[in-house]
Design an enzyme around this catalytic site. Sequence first.
Site, PDB file in Angstrom:
ATOM      1  N   MET A 150       0.656  -1.488  -0.186  1.00 19.31           N
ATOM      2  CA  MET A 150      -0.133   0.163   0.257  1.00 19.31           C
ATOM      3  C   MET A 150       0.594   1.385   0.183  1.00 19.31           C
ATOM      4  O   MET A 150       0.579   2.367   0.474  1.00 19.31           O
ATOM      5  CB  MET A 150      -1.131  -0.545   1.336  1.00 19.31           C
ATOM      6  CG  MET A 150      -1.933  -1.649   1.444  1.00 19.31           C
ATOM      7  SD  MET A 150      -3.377  -0.814   1.799  1.00 19.31           S
ATOM      8  CE  MET A 150      -2.845  -0.438   3.182  1.00 19.31           C
ATOM      9  N   LEU A 208       6.503   3.277   1.285  1.00 16.48           N
ATOM     10  CA  LEU A 208       6.749   2.224   1.904  1.00 16.48           C
ATOM     11  C   LEU A 208       8.220   1.943   2.470  1.00 16.48           C
ATOM     12  O   LEU A 208       8.780   3.432   2.987  1.00 16.48           O
ATOM     13  CB  LEU A 208       8.159   1.784   0.544  1.00 16.48           C
ATOM     14  CG  LEU A 208       7.151   1.695  -0.195  1.00 16.48           C
ATOM     15  CD1 LEU A 208       8.284   1.030  -2.033  1.00 16.48           C
ATOM     16  CD2 LEU A 208       6.338   0.208  -0.598  1.00 16.48           C
ATOM     17  N   GLU A 265      11.771  -0.068   5.103  1.00 16.64           N
ATOM     18  CA  GLU A 265      13.012  -1.506   5.240  1.00 16.64           C
ATOM     19  C   GLU A 265      12.086  -2.516   5.195  1.00 16.64           C
ATOM     20  O   GLU A 265      12.174  -4.138   3.932  1.00 16.64           O
ATOM     21  CB  GLU A 265      13.800  -1.574   6.192  1.00 16.64           C
ATOM     22  CG  GLU A 265      15.326  -0.967   5.643  1.00 16.64           C
ATOM     23  CD  GLU A 265      15.627  -1.039   4.660  1.00 16.64           C
ATOM     24  OE1 GLU A 265      15.858  -2.806   4.429  1.00 16.64           O
ATOM     25  OE2 GLU A 265      15.871  -0.840   3.596  1.00 16.64           O
ATOM     26  N   HIS A 305       8.840  -3.384   3.077  1.00 15.43           N
ATOM     27  CA  HIS A 305       8.533  -3.454   2.080  1.00 15.43           C
ATOM     28  C   HIS A 305      10.304  -4.194   1.053  1.00 15.43           C
ATOM     29  O   HIS A 305       9.886  -4.398   0.994  1.00 15.43           O
ATOM     30  CB  HIS A 305       8.023  -2.316   1.043  1.00 15.43           C
ATOM     31  CG  HIS A 305       6.494  -1.781   2.402  1.00 15.43           C
ATOM     32  ND1 HIS A 305       6.139  -1.112   3.007  1.00 15.43           N
ATOM     33  CD2 HIS A 305       5.472  -2.375   2.707  1.00 15.43           C
ATOM     34  CE1 HIS A 305       5.576  -0.976   3.403  1.00 15.43           C
ATOM     35  NE2 HIS A 305       4.760  -1.725   3.387  1.00 15.43           N
ATOM     36  N   GLY A 345       4.597 -10.403   3.837  1.00 11.08           N
ATOM     37  CA  GLY A 345       5.491 -10.503   5.090  1.00 11.08           C
ATOM     38  C   GLY A 345       5.034 -11.261   6.562  1.00 11.08           C
ATOM     39  O   GLY A 345       4.149 -10.876   6.214  1.00 11.08           O
ATOM     40  N   GLN A 346       5.381 -11.712   6.822  1.00  6.58           N
ATOM     41  CA  GLN A 346       5.403 -12.628   8.625  1.00  6.58           C
ATOM     42  C   GLN A 346       4.462 -11.143   9.570  1.00  6.58           C
ATOM     43  O   GLN A 346       3.614 -11.805  10.475  1.00  6.58           O
ATOM     44  CB  GLN A 346       6.380 -12.948   9.317  1.00  6.58           C
ATOM     45  CG  GLN A 346       5.346 -13.829  10.586  1.00  6.58           C
ATOM     46  CD  GLN A 346       6.812 -14.606  11.277  1.00  6.58           C
ATOM     47  OE1 GLN A 346       7.968 -14.929  11.080  1.00  6.58           O
ATOM     48  NE2 GLN A 346       6.904 -14.412  12.669  1.00  6.58           N
ATOM     49  N   GLN A 366      -3.086 -12.353   7.474  1.00  5.04           N
ATOM     50  CA  GLN A 366      -3.053 -12.227   5.776  1.00  5.04           C
ATOM     51  C   GLN A 366      -2.152 -12.838   4.662  1.00  5.04           C
ATOM     52  O   GLN A 366      -2.970 -13.493   3.764  1.00  5.04           O
ATOM     53  CB  GLN A 366      -2.675 -10.926   5.772  1.00  5.04           C
ATOM     54  CG  GLN A 366      -2.556 -10.261   4.211  1.00  5.04           C
ATOM     55  CD  GLN A 366      -1.959  -8.866   3.841  1.00  5.04           C
ATOM     56  OE1 GLN A 366      -2.858  -8.192   4.358  1.00  5.04           O
ATOM     57  NE2 GLN A 366      -0.658  -8.482   3.437  1.00  5.04           N
ATOM     58  N   MET A 396       8.258  -2.298  11.104  1.00  7.49           N
ATOM     59  CA  MET A 396       8.359  -1.544  11.059  1.00  7.49           C
ATOM     60  C   MET A 396       7.431  -1.964  10.140  1.00  7.49           C
ATOM     61  O   MET A 396       6.417  -2.550  10.031  1.00  7.49           O
ATOM     62  CB  MET A 396       9.039  -1.773   9.898  1.00  7.49           C
ATOM     63  CG  MET A 396      10.290  -1.039  10.173  1.00  7.49           C
ATOM     64  SD  MET A 396      11.918  -1.181   8.621  1.00  7.49           S
ATOM     65  CE  MET A 396      13.398  -0.873   9.641  1.00  7.49           C
ATOM     66  N   ARG A 415       2.198   2.553  10.035  1.00  7.71           N
ATOM     67  CA  ARG A 415       1.429   3.462  10.711  1.00  7.71           C
ATOM     68  C   ARG A 415       2.339   3.865  11.589  1.00  7.71           C
ATOM     69  O   ARG A 415       1.786   4.249  12.468  1.00  7.71           O
ATOM     70  CB  ARG A 415       0.404   2.394  11.188  1.00  7.71           C
ATOM     71  CG  ARG A 415      -0.637   1.860  10.407  1.00  7.71           C
ATOM     72  CD  ARG A 415      -1.960   1.322  10.160  1.00  7.71           C
ATOM     73  NE  ARG A 415      -3.281   1.723   9.897  1.00  7.71           N
ATOM     74  CZ  ARG A 415      -3.443   0.598   8.786  1.00  7.71           C
ATOM     75  NH1 ARG A 415      -3.170  -0.099   8.919  1.00  7.71           N
ATOM     76  NH2 ARG A 415      -4.390   0.931   7.853  1.00  7.71           N
TER      77      ARG A 415
HETATM   78  P1  AMP Z   1       1.551  -3.155   3.274  1.00  5.48           P
HETATM   79  O1  AMP Z   1       2.711  -1.528   2.601  1.00  5.48           O
HETATM   80  O2  AMP Z   1       1.546  -2.406   5.325  1.00  5.48           O
HETATM   81  O3  AMP Z   1       0.104  -3.998   2.852  1.00  5.48           O
HETATM   82  O4  AMP Z   1       2.258  -4.561   3.120  1.00  5.48           O
HETATM   83  C1  AMP Z   1       2.593  -5.270   2.292  1.00  5.48           C
HETATM   84  C2  AMP Z   1       3.835  -5.652   2.482  1.00  5.48           C
HETATM   85  O5  AMP Z   1       4.873  -5.475   3.171  1.00  5.48           O
HETATM   86  C3  AMP Z   1       3.124  -7.541   3.038  1.00  5.48           C
HETATM   87  O6  AMP Z   1       2.997  -8.564   2.710  1.00  5.48           O
HETATM   88  C4  AMP Z   1       3.331  -6.895   4.335  1.00  5.48           C
HETATM   89  O7  AMP Z   1       3.378  -7.723   5.409  1.00  5.48           O
HETATM   90  C5  AMP Z   1       4.716  -6.346   4.583  1.00  5.48           C
HETATM   91  N1  AMP Z   1       5.499  -5.954   5.223  1.00  5.48           N
HETATM   92  C6  AMP Z   1       4.455  -4.768   6.904  1.00  5.48           C
HETATM   93  N2  AMP Z   1       5.175  -4.499   7.253  1.00  5.48           N
HETATM   94  C7  AMP Z   1       6.754  -5.282   6.979  1.00  5.48           C
HETATM   95  C8  AMP Z   1       8.100  -5.165   7.801  1.00  5.48           C
HETATM   96  N3  AMP Z   1       8.148  -5.237   9.207  1.00  5.48           N
HETATM   97  N4  AMP Z   1       8.583  -6.718   7.822  1.00  5.48           N
HETATM   98  C9  AMP Z   1       8.411  -7.554   6.994  1.00  5.48           C
HETATM   99  N5  AMP Z   1       7.398  -7.229   5.745  1.00  5.48           N
HETATM  100  C10 AMP Z   1       6.188  -5.969   6.070  1.00  5.48           C
END
Ligand code: AMP
Length: 285
Positions: free
Chosen positions: A30, A33, A35, A37, A147-148, A153, A184, A187
């Site tokens: 989303m 970005l 680290e 991502h 990401g875990q 999800q 990270m 939000r």
């Molecule tokens: P988002 O932009 O929040 O929808 O996240 C996009 C992708 O990045 C998702 O697969 C998240 O799980 C992953 N992600 C977000 N934060 C982290 C993080 N701190 N470490 C690893 N992956 C992440």
Amino acid sequence: MQVFRHADEMRAWSLSRKCAGKRVGFVPTMGALHEGHLSLMRAAVRENDVAVASIFVNPAQFAPNEDLDAYPRTFDSDLEMSQEAGIHAIYAPTASAMYPEGYSTYVNVDRVSEGLCSRTRPHFFRGVATVVVKLFNAVLPDRAYFGQKDAQQYAVIKRMAQDLDMGIEIIEMPIIREPDGLAMSSRNQYLGPEDRQRALCLSESLFRALDALEAGERSVDKIVRMVRDGMKDVDIDYVEIVDAETMQPVNEINRTVLLAVAAQVGPARLIDNIKFAPPEATAAQ
Ligand code: AMP
């Protein structure tokens, strides 16, 4: 790096690569970005012939009272960071192209979508599963990286890809943390200095629980109580131990489990988790 706004252009680009025998890796995001991502993007670049990332703040996964309008949008720097990570194409559709007037189709993944985050965000996984199918249909990936950090999800998408015979490998990547342990998240930008400090209790409590699990503690109640005690200063949404694949609550820690927490910390709803595979269960397999 090319930027596509329309599904047909994105699909044509991917199809031409696939026809040339290339494997397409994909990272849905989303934007805003960080680290976390970028670690997914680097893996997609490393493990595939071409790598695509999407940047789309998906209205279908926000409830009317949630932070859709406030969600950080940093498109220009997102493009720069993606390019530096080696991404070959960005798919950034508009909300009106994704959900035009009359849009009516949604994807529900039963069971694994229930519990944890869906108790306070009942609309959430339907929105996520729907947008991921739409993104997959445009990008046509061979592998997709999640990401875990958002463990439920990942479990939902993995189940969906398997159930719907998508033929896409769904890969989970480790949580990237700030040096002090905070997971990270886009939000985290909402946090003022005091809330930022308070937010540390999520990861600190999880790490203490992991130490206890590694030292042999196997009581679900004790671990949950320990984590709850550590999170007294924040507004806890849930602290739960579930089966890492099905997301169903467990009574015993005798297989790989997910210890997941969610809490409201000032203006930000934060989530974090650890996974734990008891060595005795692994040895028994
Ligand atoms: P988002 O932009 O929040 O929808 O996240 C996009 C992708 O990045 C998702 O697969 C998240 O799980 C992953 N992600 C977000 N934060 C982290 C993080 N701190 N470490 C690893 N992956 C992440």
